[in-house]
Design an enzyme around this catalytic site. Structure first.
Site, PDB file in Angstrom:
ATOM      1  N   TYR A  57     -19.993  -9.015  25.732  1.00 27.44           N
ATOM      2  CA  TYR A  57     -20.654  -7.938  26.466  1.00 27.44           C
ATOM      3  C   TYR A  57     -21.564  -8.570  27.518  1.00 27.44           C
ATOM      4  O   TYR A  57     -22.751  -8.790  27.315  1.00 27.44           O
ATOM      5  CB  TYR A  57     -21.401  -6.993  25.504  1.00 27.44           C
ATOM      6  CG  TYR A  57     -20.477  -6.348  24.479  1.00 27.44           C
ATOM      7  CD1 TYR A  57     -19.099  -6.273  24.718  1.00 27.44           C
ATOM      8  CD2 TYR A  57     -20.949  -5.835  23.286  1.00 27.44           C
ATOM      9  CE1 TYR A  57     -18.234  -5.704  23.788  1.00 27.44           C
ATOM     10  CE2 TYR A  57     -20.089  -5.254  22.353  1.00 27.44           C
ATOM     11  CZ  TYR A  57     -18.738  -5.211  22.615  1.00 27.44           C
ATOM     12  OH  TYR A  57     -17.880  -4.648  21.686  1.00 27.44           O
ATOM     13  N   HIS A 126     -13.107 -10.906  17.503  1.00 27.15           N
ATOM     14  CA  HIS A 126     -13.064  -9.748  18.408  1.00 27.15           C
ATOM     15  C   HIS A 126     -11.619  -9.286  18.665  1.00 27.15           C
ATOM     16  O   HIS A 126     -11.299  -8.105  18.576  1.00 27.15           O
ATOM     17  CB  HIS A 126     -13.746 -10.145  19.720  1.00 27.15           C
ATOM     18  CG  HIS A 126     -14.287  -8.994  20.509  1.00 27.15           C
ATOM     19  ND1 HIS A 126     -15.312  -9.132  21.410  1.00 27.15           N
ATOM     20  CD2 HIS A 126     -13.939  -7.689  20.543  1.00 27.15           C
ATOM     21  CE1 HIS A 126     -15.572  -7.953  21.958  1.00 27.15           C
ATOM     22  NE2 HIS A 126     -14.757  -7.071  21.450  1.00 27.15           N
TER      23      HIS A 126
HETATM   24  N1  LIG Z   1     -14.205  -4.347  18.885  1.00 31.43           N
HETATM   25  C1  LIG Z   1     -13.880  -3.897  20.065  1.00 31.43           C
HETATM   26  O1  LIG Z   1     -12.867  -4.322  20.670  1.00 31.43           O
HETATM   27  C2  LIG Z   1     -14.730  -2.842  20.698  1.00 31.43           C
HETATM   28  C3  LIG Z   1     -14.218  -2.101  21.794  1.00 31.43           C
HETATM   29  C4  LIG Z   1     -15.021  -1.096  22.319  1.00 31.43           C
HETATM   30  C5  LIG Z   1     -16.277  -0.841  21.798  1.00 31.43           C
HETATM   31  N2  LIG Z   1     -16.763  -1.596  20.752  1.00 31.43           N
HETATM   32  C6  LIG Z   1     -18.109  -1.349  20.179  1.00 31.43           C
HETATM   33  O2  LIG Z   1     -18.230   0.029  19.871  1.00 31.43           O
HETATM   34  C7  LIG Z   1     -19.323   0.609  20.579  1.00 31.43           C
HETATM   35  C8  LIG Z   1     -19.043   2.070  20.862  1.00 31.43           C
HETATM   36  O3  LIG Z   1     -17.923   2.232  21.715  1.00 31.43           O
HETATM   37  P1  LIG Z   1     -18.105   2.550  23.242  1.00 31.43           P
HETATM   38  O4  LIG Z   1     -19.519   2.315  23.630  1.00 31.43           O
HETATM   39  O5  LIG Z   1     -17.042   1.829  23.953  1.00 31.43           O
HETATM   40  O6  LIG Z   1     -17.745   4.113  23.323  1.00 31.43           O
HETATM   41  P2  LIG Z   1     -18.429   5.432  22.716  1.00 31.43           P
HETATM   42  O7  LIG Z   1     -19.511   5.102  21.792  1.00 31.43           O
HETATM   43  O8  LIG Z   1     -17.323   6.287  22.245  1.00 31.43           O
HETATM   44  O9  LIG Z   1     -19.009   6.119  24.045  1.00 31.43           O
HETATM   45  C9  LIG Z   1     -20.040   5.539  24.779  1.00 31.43           C
HETATM   46  C10 LIG Z   1     -20.339   6.410  25.988  1.00 31.43           C
HETATM   47  O10 LIG Z   1     -20.811   7.692  25.541  1.00 31.43           O
HETATM   48  C11 LIG Z   1     -22.043   7.991  26.161  1.00 31.43           C
HETATM   49  N3  LIG Z   1     -22.845   8.779  25.216  1.00 31.43           N
HETATM   50  C12 LIG Z   1     -23.253   8.432  23.979  1.00 31.43           C
HETATM   51  N4  LIG Z   1     -23.925   9.435  23.383  1.00 31.43           N
HETATM   52  C13 LIG Z   1     -23.953  10.446  24.273  1.00 31.43           C
HETATM   53  C14 LIG Z   1     -24.498  11.751  24.251  1.00 31.43           C
HETATM   54  N5  LIG Z   1     -25.146  12.230  23.182  1.00 31.43           N
HETATM   55  N6  LIG Z   1     -24.346  12.550  25.349  1.00 31.43           N
HETATM   56  C15 LIG Z   1     -23.674  12.099  26.439  1.00 31.43           C
HETATM   57  N7  LIG Z   1     -23.124  10.868  26.518  1.00 31.43           N
HETATM   58  C16 LIG Z   1     -23.266  10.042  25.450  1.00 31.43           C
HETATM   59  C17 LIG Z   1     -22.664   6.645  26.474  1.00 31.43           C
HETATM   60  O11 LIG Z   1     -23.626   6.804  27.509  1.00 31.43           O
HETATM   61  P3  LIG Z   1     -24.739   5.681  27.914  1.00 31.43           P
HETATM   62  O12 LIG Z   1     -24.269   4.381  27.321  1.00 31.43           O
HETATM   63  O13 LIG Z   1     -24.745   5.686  29.397  1.00 31.43           O
HETATM   64  O14 LIG Z   1     -26.027   6.122  27.321  1.00 31.43           O
HETATM   65  C18 LIG Z   1     -21.432   5.844  26.885  1.00 31.43           C
HETATM   66  O15 LIG Z   1     -21.103   6.114  28.238  1.00 31.43           O
HETATM   67  C19 LIG Z   1     -19.510  -0.323  21.788  1.00 31.43           C
HETATM   68  O16 LIG Z   1     -20.801  -0.185  22.387  1.00 31.43           O
HETATM   69  C20 LIG Z   1     -19.276  -1.669  21.139  1.00 31.43           C
HETATM   70  O17 LIG Z   1     -20.426  -2.050  20.395  1.00 31.43           O
HETATM   71  C21 LIG Z   1     -15.991  -2.564  20.189  1.00 31.43           C
END
Ligand SMILES: NC(=O)c1ccc[n+]([C@@H]2O[C@H](COP(=O)([O-])OP(=O)(O)OC[C@H]3O[C@@H](n4cnc5c(N)ncnc54)[C@H](OP(=O)(O)O)[C@@H]3O)[C@@H](O)[C@H]2O)c1
Length: 318
Positions: A57, A126
């Site tokens: 990240y 990862h």
């Molecule tokens: N292992 C892997 O390959 C992998 C891949 C992807 C993700 N991940 C992990 O999983 C985590 C979560 O996945 P993700 O961040 O990709 O997607 P997510 O959690 O499904 O969505 C994140 C998005 O939703 C927005 N959001 C969150 N709560 C909200 C609310 N109450 N109202 C409006 N918008 C909201 C965030 O906004 P803001 O951030 O602008 O506040 C961001 O743009 C990542 O941060 C990472 O730690 C791992």
């Protein structure tokens, strides 16, 4: 906040894990460092005790933000951290797999420094590195565990065959797959992982934000934006189907005192018996609290069945 035991690890984790991909400052909406740190503080205040990060990240930027905030709060010992290895963010655009023993060790040492800690609660591979035998990666992780630098080992984005092979060289205690109302492609695999005793932490639990209902029209994100590059539901033909699902969620919300759609999506995910915790990325205090409030109420089995029916109607699996 609700808590669950995380597979066989014995860790008692909050059903909401804070995701920090966006906090790296690349591939998502950009925010001042202070705003991101405040989101981490809000998560701790809301009872979240599990935080997910990765050196990929933005070259350790998210880890550094997390490490500094927890140190400033004096909260490191109260919070469990998962970070990752095997996926290097090279030049601001490209990711390169590196599961070599030397790479895994170097990434672990870097993560310890970035996170200002002397142990990592959970180290995940990862992505699988096709150029390195699992024996090499997993044996090195086993050594790091013996040295006390990492407490538990897991994988992300692996197939069942890859987990079976990798697990021969070091026990896999956790699995991190993509899973949400708009992405159920790996559900059978996730159930299998849970049956093996692995803790399951879902990523993209809000479908990258589409399940909040904020995006009602196709949006032209930058080419490097993760919603353009990584999450297919921000593109047609899936986008229009998700909009139909959101209409069902809107009706459900109206019948339930206008509960935010994000809370419906998070409860749908967290209440699956094979899910231990949902990772949610959020960079703002307000969003963190709104999401954490999902874990103050539950969907009934009938409501989950109704949502499952709508999902089957609108969102085909691969
Ligand atoms: N292992 C892997 O390959 C992998 C891949 C992807 C993700 N991940 C992990 O999983 C985590 C979560 O996945 P993700 O961040 O990709 O997607 P997510 O959690 O499904 O969505 C994140 C998005 O939703 C927005 N959001 C969150 N709560 C909200 C609310 N109450 N109202 C409006 N918008 C909201 C965030 O906004 P803001 O951030 O602008 O506040 C961001 O743009 C990542 O941060 C990472 O730690 C791992």
């Amino acid at each position: 906040m609700r808590y669950k035991v995380f597979g066989k690890t014995g860790m008692r984790v909050s059903e909401m894990t804070l995701g920090t991909w966006g906090m790296g400052g690349v591939g998502w909406d950009d925010n001042p460092e202070e705003v991101r740190q405040d989101a981490i503080r809000a998560a701790v205040e809301a009872g979240v005790n599990f935080m997910d990060t990765a050196p990929a990240y933005n070259g350790g930027a998210a880890e550094r933000c997390l490490g500094k905030t927890l140190e400033d709060m004096g909260a490191r010992k109260d919070i469990m951290i998962s970070t990752k290895c095997g996926n290097v963010f090279v030049d601001g655009v490209t990711y390169r797999r590196d599961g070599s023993a030397s790479g895994v060790r170097r990434q672990c040492e870097d993560s310890l420094r970035n996170l200002r800690t002397d142990y990592i609660d959970l180290m995940l591979v990862h992505w699988p590195d096709p150029a390195t035998p699992f024996e090499e990666t997993m044996t090195e992780l086993g050594k790091l565990k013996q040295e006390g630098k990492i407490l538990h080992v897991g994988v992300s984005n692996f197939s069942q065959a890859q987990m079976e092979e990798a697990g021969r060289f070091c026990e896999i205690e956790a699995y991190q797959p993509q899973y949400s109302m708009v992405h159920r492609d790996d559900e059978a695999l996730i159930k299998w992982a849970a049956e093996q005793g692995m803790g399951v932490m879902t990523y993209g639990s809000l479908g990258g934000g589409i399940l909040t209902g904020v995006f009602r029209e196709l949006t032209a994100f930058a080419a490097s934006d993760s919603r353009n590059r990584f999450y297919k539901h921000f593109h047609e033909p899936v986008f229009s189907r998700v909009m139909e699902l959101l209409k069902v969620m809107d009706r459900f919300s109206e019948e339930h005192d206008n509960v935010p759609l994000a809370q419906i999506a998070l409860n749908w995910c967290a209440q699956k018996e094979f899910v231990s915790t949902c990772i949610v990325g959020a960079q703002h205090r307000r969003k963190v609290f709104q999401n954490a409030a999902a874990f103050e109420w539950s969907l009934t089995p009938e409501e989950i069945a109704d949502l499952d029916k709508a999902i089957s109607t609108y969102i085909p699996t691969n």
